[in-house]
Design a protein around this motif. Structure first.
Motif, PDB file in Angstrom:
ATOM      1  N   LYS A 130      25.594   0.797  50.048  1.00  0.00           N
ATOM      2  CA  LYS A 130      24.202   1.199  50.244  1.00  0.00           C
ATOM      3  C   LYS A 130      23.358   0.025  50.732  1.00  0.00           C
ATOM      4  O   LYS A 130      22.519   0.173  51.635  1.00  0.00           O
ATOM      5  N   LEU A 158      21.446  -0.027  54.352  1.00  0.00           N
ATOM      6  CA  LEU A 158      20.000  -0.179  54.443  1.00  0.00           C
ATOM      7  C   LEU A 158      19.610  -1.406  55.263  1.00  0.00           C
ATOM      8  O   LEU A 158      18.631  -1.364  56.020  1.00  0.00           O
ATOM      9  N   HIS A 166      15.850  -1.335  56.676  1.00  0.00           N
ATOM     10  CA  HIS A 166      15.082  -0.746  55.577  1.00  0.00           C
ATOM     11  C   HIS A 166      14.184  -1.762  54.878  1.00  0.00           C
ATOM     12  O   HIS A 166      13.094  -1.422  54.402  1.00  0.00           O
ATOM     13  N   ASP A 169      12.017  -1.612  47.447  1.00  0.00           N
ATOM     14  CA  ASP A 169      11.204  -0.416  47.259  1.00  0.00           C
ATOM     15  C   ASP A 169      10.212  -0.596  46.118  1.00  0.00           C
ATOM     16  O   ASP A 169      10.537  -1.193  45.092  1.00  0.00           O
ATOM     17  N   SER A 171      19.422   2.478  41.449  1.00  0.00           N
ATOM     18  CA  SER A 171      19.383   2.413  42.913  1.00  0.00           C
ATOM     19  C   SER A 171      20.543   3.149  43.565  1.00  0.00           C
ATOM     20  O   SER A 171      20.417   3.661  44.673  1.00  0.00           O
ATOM     21  N   ASP A 180      21.821   5.921  42.821  1.00  0.00           N
ATOM     22  CA  ASP A 180      21.649   7.377  42.835  1.00  0.00           C
ATOM     23  C   ASP A 180      20.350   7.814  43.509  1.00  0.00           C
ATOM     24  O   ASP A 180      20.108   9.012  43.644  1.00  0.00           O
ATOM     25  N   SER A 181      19.521   6.873  43.935  1.00  0.00           N
ATOM     26  CA  SER A 181      18.240   7.226  44.532  1.00  0.00           C
ATOM     27  C   SER A 181      18.203   6.797  45.997  1.00  0.00           C
ATOM     28  O   SER A 181      19.090   6.095  46.481  1.00  0.00           O
ATOM     29  N   LYS A 182      17.165   7.219  46.685  1.00  0.00           N
ATOM     30  CA  LYS A 182      17.013   6.852  48.090  1.00  0.00           C
ATOM     31  C   LYS A 182      16.536   5.417  48.243  1.00  0.00           C
ATOM     32  O   LYS A 182      16.739   4.795  49.278  1.00  0.00           O
ATOM     33  N   GLY A 183      15.853   4.916  47.230  1.00  0.00           N
ATOM     34  CA  GLY A 183      15.322   3.564  47.289  1.00  0.00           C
ATOM     35  C   GLY A 183      16.334   2.514  46.860  1.00  0.00           C
ATOM     36  O   GLY A 183      17.461   2.831  46.477  1.00  0.00           O
TER      37      GLY A 183
END
Length: 234
Positions: A105, A109, A114, A133, A170, A172-175
């Motif tokens: 991830k 990103l 990102h 984030d 982090s 499991d989340s988009k951020g």
């Protein structure tokens, strides 16, 4: 001495030079040897064909890591990540044996840009600087408040100064939150995943650590990440 007629000499010569007959047992023996060789070659072919069809014996990228951790890699993990900040560059060495989910991830990103122009939104002296984030500002404040409520927390040797990590949420989340520790920190094994360490730019981390903050540990002046560059070699 009697002379031998030419016709008799020819017959005698043919008898001496004629090939000797091959015995029946010799023929049978050689046939058995040939059959055994053919069967051996066929058995070898079947063995390797079976291994190939099952995907064995084929060396895949990151196979050593996959066998040791039981996880598969989505990306070829680089060796270093350079965080270009508004205060200067921070070079981190990435741990290739860290969690596959987190490393994949982070790399994805970074490649998508990102982290460009993202802020260090929490700065806590002698603890951590937090960037990335900003959706979960309460994370570090929650750790601090719990630590104060339960008295002095034990220190984990794993979380030394100048380590790079993220929250377990982090994955499991988009951020994706980035943390750099500025001192050996309280035991956050249930919260934080460490996946790298600072090898150059410790002075930049300390300079960010010294910025003025409000009562919520948020910097009063803008300080952030300009971009992150991934490298295999320095």
């Amino acid at each position: 001495m009697a002379k031998i007629k030419p016709q008799a000499l020819l017959i005698q010569s043919k008898k001496k030079k004629g090939p000797s007959r091959i015995g029946l047992m010799t023929i049978i023996t050689w046939n058995l040897i040939i059959i055994l060789i053919v069967l051996s070659l066929y058995a070898t072919y079947r063995h390797w064909h079976h291994r190939s069809s099952n995907g064995q014996g084929i060396i895949l990228p990151n196979s050593e890591h996959s066998e040791s951790s039981g996880e598969s890699r989505k990306f070829n993990i680089p060796s270093y990540a350079v965080l270009v900040t508004t205060k200067g560059s921070i070079t981190t060495e990435l741990f290739k044996d860290a969690s596959s989910d987190v490393m994949d991830k982070f790399v994805e990103l970074c490649q998508k840009g990102h982290f460009k122009n993202s802020l260090f939104h929490h700065v806590i002296k002698n603890f951590v600087i937090q960037g990335g984030d900003s959706q979960k500002h309460e994370a570090v404040e929650d750790w601090i408040s719990k630590g104060k409520a339960h008295g002095q927390l034990s220190v984990s040797p794993k979380h030394e100064a100048f380590m790079l990590g993220t929250t377990k949420a982090s994955r499991d989340s988009k951020g994706f939150d980035l943390f750099i520790t500025t001192a050996p920190i309280p035991d956050l094994n249930d919260k934080l995943i460490v996946f790298g360490r600072v090898i150059k730019g410790e002075d930049i981390v300390q300079e960010i650590e010294e910025v003025d903050t409000d009562e919520h540990y948020q910097p009063k002046s803008v300080v952030g990440i300009v971009d992150i560059t991934l490298k295999q070699d320095l």
